[in-house]
Design an enzyme around this catalytic site. Sequence first.
Site, PDB file in Angstrom:
ATOM      1  CG  ASP A  72     101.862  57.637   4.897  1.00 47.97           C
ATOM      2  OD1 ASP A  72     100.740  57.287   4.476  1.00 47.97           O
ATOM      3  OD2 ASP A  72     102.524  58.563   4.393  1.00 47.97           O
ATOM      4  CG  ASP A  93      96.779  58.155   4.441  1.00 51.17           C
ATOM      5  OD1 ASP A  93      96.626  59.284   4.930  1.00 51.17           O
ATOM      6  OD2 ASP A  93      97.443  57.942   3.420  1.00 51.17           O
ATOM      7  CD  GLU A  94     100.305  61.119   6.626  1.00 54.62           C
ATOM      8  OE1 GLU A  94     101.174  61.666   7.319  1.00 54.62           O
ATOM      9  OE2 GLU A  94      99.823  61.622   5.605  1.00 54.62           O
TER      10      GLU A  94
HETATM   11 MG   LIG Z   1      99.532  57.501   2.793  1.00 49.50          MG
END
Ligand SMILES: [Mg+2]
Length: 425
Positions: free
Chosen positions: A25, A119-120
């Site tokens: 993340d 973002d993961e």
């Molecule tokens: Mg994040």
Amino acid sequence: MGRKALDIRALFVFTQTMLVILHADLNSFFASVEQQENPTLRGQPVGILKAAGRSCVIACSDEAKTQGVATGMSLTDVESLCPEIILVPANFDRYFFYTRQFLDLVSRYTDRVEVFSLDEVFLDLTHTHRLYSPQEVARDIQRRVSLELGEALGCSIGIAKNKLLAKLASNLAPRKGILEITEQNQARLLAQAPFDAVCGIGYRLTARLHALGIYSLPQIAATPDRLLDAAFGPFWGPRLKQIARGEDYSPVVTLKELGDAKSVSRTFTLFADTTNPRQIKGVLRNLVEEAAFKLRQMGLTGRQFGLSLRGGGRSRVGHVTGKTFTDSGRDIFDRVYTIYSSWRWRYPVRFLGVWVGLLAVKDNLSLPLFTAEQRSQRLTEAIDRVNLTYGDYAVHPASLLFGQIVKPEANGYLGDKKFQFRGSL
Ligand SMILES: [Mg+2]
């Protein structure tokens, strides 16, 4: 021959039961990208606006977070908490560019990558964890993120035996930290986890749990099923119990497996193992009806029919290919059920998936020749009209009469993701 087959099967069973999942993340992603692109923003509290002139922040930098600023806050609140905040309009093209680099980077460790959000990602390291330890992979990803994406970017990493726990681990890990959930620390970490660190328990569920005096995962686990079911319904009651125990049976799904319009699929994870053939048959029929309805809505028809089962530490995938196209739930179910029967599956079932492939645009095919076919097609069209008017399953096959009708997981949302990332993987 007998002995060799046995060895291979033993290995297969082993790798199926020992999953190793990594969740990475990127920290404060949008704000970190802005800080990377514009060094004067580094070390400063930064708030990202959806567009210039908008009145709430959709993301903020760590420096802003330490002053109490949070995603979704109104501009008035943000400015009173942190008057020196620097507001920047969101630049999604820029974020997509970094996401693509991030995906390229993590794809060097395994081809089993699931894009969870911008973002993961989830990485399934089950088949490589004996070559490279997950901890080693995690440290290497972190090193490369700051080397290749930029020094303003960092990522937290969680490692565990399933996606739920891996994501919880990265949420509980410090910024740029690594946390592994093991058999030894799982109970303690679950007990300490605040609801907002747990994927699946959103703020609405949190509020409803608090209203019942439930503030921790062990409290959920200790609540009798019938009370949870009464308060949260037949879906969320059992799901909360699973979450509280750290159970998650969902597989890592790669962009490739999402399938584009080349197939239509539906999957469902049961709340408990079952060996009841009637229940299995009912859920399969349910999934097939959903997939067939989707096909008809898309104006498509197919002639390859697939089945996927998991449970009892086993998994199996198979398909049959026919000569003629169909979009009828009954026809598709007959094929899928034939596959199921041929397997003589003797293990508990937890996860079921069906798909229809080798698709064609229905209008391009010739109309059915025989009266029976024409009649069955008219019947299907009539049922679809009823269901579209009165809600899903107003009219449904008799095999769905017993047991509860499930709402399967569609791949539409992920299909959108695939569209966004076309060409990047
Ligand atoms: Mg994040």
